[in-house]
Design a protein around this motif. Structure first.
Motif, PDB file in Angstrom:
ATOM      1  N   GLU A 161       0.811  -1.218   0.000  1.00  0.00           N
ATOM      2  CA  GLU A 161       0.000   0.000   0.000  1.00  0.00           C
ATOM      3  C   GLU A 161       0.842   1.266   0.000  1.00  0.00           C
ATOM      4  O   GLU A 161       0.332   2.362  -0.248  1.00  0.00           O
ATOM      5  N   ARG A 162       2.144   1.122   0.242  1.00  0.00           N
ATOM      6  CA  ARG A 162       3.044   2.277   0.250  1.00  0.00           C
ATOM      7  C   ARG A 162       3.849   2.393  -1.050  1.00  0.00           C
ATOM      8  O   ARG A 162       4.751   3.210  -1.151  1.00  0.00           O
ATOM      9  N   VAL A 163       3.501   1.558  -2.027  1.00  0.00           N
ATOM     10  CA  VAL A 163       4.164   1.594  -3.332  1.00  0.00           C
ATOM     11  C   VAL A 163       3.115   1.921  -4.389  1.00  0.00           C
ATOM     12  O   VAL A 163       2.092   1.246  -4.497  1.00  0.00           O
ATOM     13  N   GLY A 164       3.365   2.971  -5.149  1.00  0.00           N
ATOM     14  CA  GLY A 164       2.422   3.400  -6.177  1.00  0.00           C
ATOM     15  C   GLY A 164       3.025   3.349  -7.563  1.00  0.00           C
ATOM     16  O   GLY A 164       4.201   3.033  -7.750  1.00  0.00           O
ATOM     17  N   VAL A 165       2.187   3.679  -8.535  1.00  0.00           N
ATOM     18  CA  VAL A 165       2.588   3.663  -9.940  1.00  0.00           C
ATOM     19  C   VAL A 165       2.037   4.914 -10.622  1.00  0.00           C
ATOM     20  O   VAL A 165       0.851   5.226 -10.481  1.00  0.00           O
ATOM     21  N   ILE A 166       2.901   5.625 -11.339  1.00  0.00           N
ATOM     22  CA  ILE A 166       2.448   6.644 -12.294  1.00  0.00           C
ATOM     23  C   ILE A 166       3.181   6.366 -13.585  1.00  0.00           C
ATOM     24  O   ILE A 166       4.414   6.392 -13.626  1.00  0.00           O
ATOM     25  N   TYR A 167       2.426   6.078 -14.632  1.00  0.00           N
ATOM     26  CA  TYR A 167       3.037   5.682 -15.899  1.00  0.00           C
ATOM     27  C   TYR A 167       2.371   6.445 -17.033  1.00  0.00           C
ATOM     28  O   TYR A 167       1.151   6.479 -17.143  1.00  0.00           O
ATOM     29  N   GLY A 168       3.183   7.069 -17.874  1.00  0.00           N
ATOM     30  CA  GLY A 168       2.663   7.948 -18.904  1.00  0.00           C
ATOM     31  C   GLY A 168       2.705   7.345 -20.300  1.00  0.00           C
ATOM     32  O   GLY A 168       3.441   6.405 -20.585  1.00  0.00           O
ATOM     33  N   THR A 169       1.898   7.930 -21.163  1.00  0.00           N
ATOM     34  CA  THR A 169       1.905   7.600 -22.585  1.00  0.00           C
ATOM     35  C   THR A 169       1.298   8.767 -23.337  1.00  0.00           C
ATOM     36  O   THR A 169       0.475   9.506 -22.795  1.00  0.00           O
ATOM     37  N   GLY A 170       1.719   8.934 -24.573  1.00  0.00           N
ATOM     38  CA  GLY A 170       1.140   9.996 -25.368  1.00  0.00           C
ATOM     39  C   GLY A 170      -0.154   9.584 -26.028  1.00  0.00           C
ATOM     40  O   GLY A 170      -1.111  10.359 -26.106  1.00  0.00           O
ATOM     41  N   ILE A 171      -0.219   8.347 -26.500  1.00  0.00           N
ATOM     42  CA  ILE A 171      -1.363   7.906 -27.302  1.00  0.00           C
ATOM     43  C   ILE A 171      -2.017   6.659 -26.735  1.00  0.00           C
ATOM     44  O   ILE A 171      -3.217   6.461 -26.861  1.00  0.00           O
ATOM     45  N   GLY A 172      -1.271   5.776 -26.089  1.00  0.00           N
ATOM     46  CA  GLY A 172      -1.841   4.529 -25.592  1.00  0.00           C
ATOM     47  C   GLY A 172      -1.878   3.471 -26.677  1.00  0.00           C
ATOM     48  O   GLY A 172      -0.988   3.392 -27.522  1.00  0.00           O
ATOM     49  N   GLY A 173      -2.928   2.671 -26.678  1.00  0.00           N
ATOM     50  CA  GLY A 173      -2.993   1.511 -27.558  1.00  0.00           C
ATOM     51  C   GLY A 173      -3.492   1.823 -28.954  1.00  0.00           C
ATOM     52  O   GLY A 173      -4.519   1.284 -29.395  1.00  0.00           O
ATOM     53  N   LEU A 174      -2.772   2.655 -29.672  1.00  0.00           N
ATOM     54  CA  LEU A 174      -3.184   3.033 -31.023  1.00  0.00           C
ATOM     55  C   LEU A 174      -3.232   1.828 -31.946  1.00  0.00           C
ATOM     56  O   LEU A 174      -4.129   1.703 -32.785  1.00  0.00           O
ATOM     57  N   GLY A 175      -2.283   0.896 -31.801  1.00  0.00           N
ATOM     58  CA  GLY A 175      -2.282  -0.286 -32.648  1.00  0.00           C
ATOM     59  C   GLY A 175      -3.520  -1.138 -32.457  1.00  0.00           C
ATOM     60  O   GLY A 175      -4.124  -1.618 -33.425  1.00  0.00           O
ATOM     61  N   SER A 176      -3.928  -1.319 -31.194  1.00  0.00           N
ATOM     62  CA  SER A 176      -5.119  -2.119 -30.908  1.00  0.00           C
ATOM     63  C   SER A 176      -6.387  -1.437 -31.418  1.00  0.00           C
ATOM     64  O   SER A 176      -7.300  -2.097 -31.914  1.00  0.00           O
ATOM     65  N   LEU A 177      -6.446  -0.126 -31.292  1.00  0.00           N
ATOM     66  CA  LEU A 177      -7.595   0.613 -31.818  1.00  0.00           C
ATOM     67  C   LEU A 177      -7.664   0.483 -33.337  1.00  0.00           C
ATOM     68  O   LEU A 177      -8.739   0.226 -33.902  1.00  0.00           O
ATOM     69  N   THR A 178      -6.525   0.622 -33.988  1.00  0.00           N
ATOM     70  CA  THR A 178      -6.481   0.490 -35.444  1.00  0.00           C
ATOM     71  C   THR A 178      -6.919  -0.903 -35.874  1.00  0.00           C
ATOM     72  O   THR A 178      -7.720  -1.056 -36.815  1.00  0.00           O
ATOM     73  N   ASP A 179      -6.429  -1.923 -35.173  1.00  0.00           N
ATOM     74  CA  ASP A 179      -6.817  -3.302 -35.500  1.00  0.00           C
ATOM     75  C   ASP A 179      -8.313  -3.508 -35.303  1.00  0.00           C
ATOM     76  O   ASP A 179      -8.978  -4.168 -36.117  1.00  0.00           O
ATOM     77  N   GLY A 180      -8.863  -2.969 -34.200  1.00  0.00           N
ATOM     78  CA  GLY A 180     -10.287  -3.130 -33.925  1.00  0.00           C
ATOM     79  C   GLY A 180     -11.155  -2.485 -34.980  1.00  0.00           C
ATOM     80  O   GLY A 180     -12.178  -3.052 -35.404  1.00  0.00           O
ATOM     81  N   VAL A 181     -10.768  -1.295 -35.428  1.00  0.00           N
ATOM     82  CA  VAL A 181     -11.513  -0.618 -36.487  1.00  0.00           C
ATOM     83  C   VAL A 181     -11.454  -1.437 -37.778  1.00  0.00           C
ATOM     84  O   VAL A 181     -12.457  -1.573 -38.497  1.00  0.00           O
ATOM     85  N   GLY A 182     -10.281  -2.019 -38.072  1.00  0.00           N
ATOM     86  CA  GLY A 182     -10.147  -2.840 -39.265  1.00  0.00           C
ATOM     87  C   GLY A 182     -11.041  -4.070 -39.223  1.00  0.00           C
ATOM     88  O   GLY A 182     -11.672  -4.422 -40.226  1.00  0.00           O
ATOM     89  N   VAL A 183     -11.109  -4.730 -38.072  1.00  0.00           N
ATOM     90  CA  VAL A 183     -11.984  -5.901 -37.929  1.00  0.00           C
ATOM     91  C   VAL A 183     -13.444  -5.506 -38.089  1.00  0.00           C
ATOM     92  O   VAL A 183     -14.232  -6.188 -38.766  1.00  0.00           O
ATOM     93  N   LEU A 184     -13.844  -4.407 -37.481  1.00  0.00           N
ATOM     94  CA  LEU A 184     -15.227  -3.929 -37.589  1.00  0.00           C
ATOM     95  C   LEU A 184     -15.588  -3.655 -39.044  1.00  0.00           C
ATOM     96  O   LEU A 184     -16.664  -4.050 -39.519  1.00  0.00           O
ATOM     97  N   ARG A 185     -14.696  -3.005 -39.744  1.00  0.00           N
ATOM     98  CA  ARG A 185     -14.947  -2.652 -41.145  1.00  0.00           C
ATOM     99  C   ARG A 185     -14.982  -3.878 -42.043  1.00  0.00           C
ATOM    100  O   ARG A 185     -15.860  -4.010 -42.915  1.00  0.00           O
ATOM    101  N   ASP A 186     -14.056  -4.797 -41.842  1.00  0.00           N
ATOM    102  CA  ASP A 186     -13.888  -5.906 -42.778  1.00  0.00           C
ATOM    103  C   ASP A 186     -14.725  -7.127 -42.446  1.00  0.00           C
ATOM    104  O   ASP A 186     -15.124  -7.879 -43.358  1.00  0.00           O
ATOM    105  N   ARG A 187     -15.002  -7.350 -41.139  1.00  0.00           N
ATOM    106  CA  ARG A 187     -15.657  -8.605 -40.761  1.00  0.00           C
ATOM    107  C   ARG A 187     -16.976  -8.414 -40.015  1.00  0.00           C
ATOM    108  O   ARG A 187     -17.750  -9.366 -39.887  1.00  0.00           O
ATOM    109  N   GLY A 188     -17.200  -7.215 -39.487  1.00  0.00           N
ATOM    110  CA  GLY A 188     -18.453  -6.951 -38.803  1.00  0.00           C
ATOM    111  C   GLY A 188     -18.304  -6.902 -37.295  1.00  0.00           C
ATOM    112  O   GLY A 188     -17.305  -7.384 -36.733  1.00  0.00           O
ATOM    113  N   PRO A 189     -19.294  -6.327 -36.586  1.00  0.00           N
ATOM    114  CA  PRO A 189     -19.176  -6.094 -35.147  1.00  0.00           C
ATOM    115  C   PRO A 189     -19.048  -7.354 -34.311  1.00  0.00           C
ATOM    116  O   PRO A 189     -18.449  -7.331 -33.227  1.00  0.00           O
ATOM    117  N   GLU A 190     -19.598  -8.463 -34.769  1.00  0.00           N
ATOM    118  CA  GLU A 190     -19.541  -9.692 -33.979  1.00  0.00           C
ATOM    119  C   GLU A 190     -18.121 -10.242 -33.878  1.00  0.00           C
ATOM    120  O   GLU A 190     -17.848 -11.107 -33.032  1.00  0.00           O
TER     121      GLU A 190
END
Length: 414
Positions: free
Chosen positions: A103-132
């Protein structure tokens, strides 16, 4: 060295970890920096043949399946994979017993964009294969705070947990805010740093559309050239870098190896433009002055500056102006390690913090490679082409982000 301190708790660094285009550990990254080796190469992670920019500074030689197993690796965005690997190295190096008081150890971790690759992949799957066909892991893998959360889970750190998402200032702010948690008595140790893995078709195309990236595709090793008159933009990089911070007396009591002290932190806003720095460098000047005041140091006490130095025309010119305003015409030696690592966005501040700590520890200043002709307005005491030997008691690093975020850290001998 001039230093006027209050009785506040002092914060030291006891562990470091990193993965970058220069190596898959903090030591390998540092060795390549002082050797002046470029990590920029033709993009290997995807087919970039149809893009105007086809070079980047990618992490090579990292096998996520070996680290996490096939199933878990598939459910972690690459930025989180890098963050977890860098943090494991840092925590192991620190030998911190987190389980003794989680409880006395914490975490602060930064990022500029986060999971851009995963978002891009998800959009591609939605577009090409459908929401399911969209994976239920798409959203968790995309979230910017996921690295901070999973680092806490992996190491059992149940204290303060947060994520800084301030573009290229993110991991510098994570370290500064983490040090403040310890100074205020809210934690005894903090795991801080940043990660970025935006080298993908969307990330490259979007930055290229802004005319922010170098198009020196035929000379990748010479593309990132901070402060040089021939610079034409930054090179996208990916990385993760982590520091373990501890309250100094507790670290000494357990016999930890202290690498450096986090002596000063300053953070400001330009309040000027969504991407361009303030033309007079006002926000950068105030961030550096705040960090010096926080450390109880004067400009003459700083023996090395690791510049933000992105290799973009406006940033380098404004930062050089700001450095001259703070340090005068005969300031300390300056280098930009982005000439070798590329610009790692939200991971840059933590990666360059490691460079400052190593400069203090080894007496070696990493160079700015490709600095063949210093541009007008960028005149500084540049460490150009090759590393320089120097005794450094205090080192300063700058990180400036889109949106006008400025962060400065100062490290000193402990």
């Amino acid at each position: 060295m001039t230093r006027v301190r209050s009785e506040r708790r002092r914060v030291v660094v006891t562990g470091m970890g990193a993965l970058s285009a220069l190596g898959t550990s903090a030591e390998a990254t540092w060795d390549a920096m002082v050797a002046g080796r470029s990590g920029v190469a033709p993009i290997a992670g995807f087919d970039a043949s149809g893009l105007a920019v086809r070079i980047a500074a990618e992490v090579r030689g990292f096998d996520p399946v070996a680290h996490f197993g096939k199933r878990r690796a598939r459910h972690l965005d690459r930025n989180v994979q890098l963050a977890l690997a860098a943090t494991a190295e840092a925590v192991d190096a620190s030998k911190l017993d987190i389980a003794a008081a989680p409880e006395r150890v914490g975490v602060i971790y930064g990022t500029g964009i986060g999971g851009l690759g995963s978002l891009t992949d998800g959009v591609g799957v939605l577009r090409d294969r459908g929401p399911e066909w969209v994976s239920p892991y798409t959203l968790p893998m995309t979230l910017a705070n996921m690295a901070a959360g999973l680092i806490a889970m992996q190491h059992g750190a149940t204290g303060y947990n947060s994520c800084t998402v301030t573009a290229c200032a993110a991991s510098a702010q994570a370290i500064g805010e983490g040090a403040d948690q310890i100074r205020l008595g809210r934690a005894d140790a903090m795991i801080c740093g940043g990660c970025e893995a935006a080298v993908g078709e969307v990330g490259i195309a979007a930055f290229a559309a802004m005319k922010a990236l170098s198009t020196r595709n035929d000379e990748p090793g010479r593309a990132s050239r901070p402060f040089d008159s021939g610079r034409d933009g930054f090179v996208m990089g990916e990385a993760a870098a982590t520091l373990v911070l501890e309250e100094r007396e507790a670290a000494l009591a357990r016999g930890a190896t202290i690498l450096a002290e986090v002596a000063g932190y300053g953070s400001t806003a330009d309040a000027h433009h969504i991407t361009a720095p303030h033309p007079d460098g006002d926000g950068a000047v105030r961030a550096m002055e705040a960090a010096l005041a926080d450390a109880g140091l004067g400009p003459g006490d700083v023996g090395y500056v690791n510049a933000h130095g992105t290799s973009t025309p406006p940033n380098d010119r404004v930062e050089a102006l700001a450095l001259r305003r703070v340090f005068g015409p005969s300031g300390p030696p300056v280098s930009s390690t982005k000439s070798m690592t590329g610009h790692t966005l939200g991971a840059a501040g933590a990666l360059e913090a490691i460079a400052c700590i190593q400069a203090i520890r080894t007496g070696l200043l990493p160079p700015t490679i490709n600095l063949d002709d210093v541009d007008a307005g960028c005149e500084l005491d540049h460490v150009a082409h090759v590393a320089r030997r120097a005794s450094v008691a205090a080192a300063l690093t700058n990180s400036f982000g889109f949106g006008g975020h400025n962060a400065t850290l100062i490290f000193t001998q402990a």
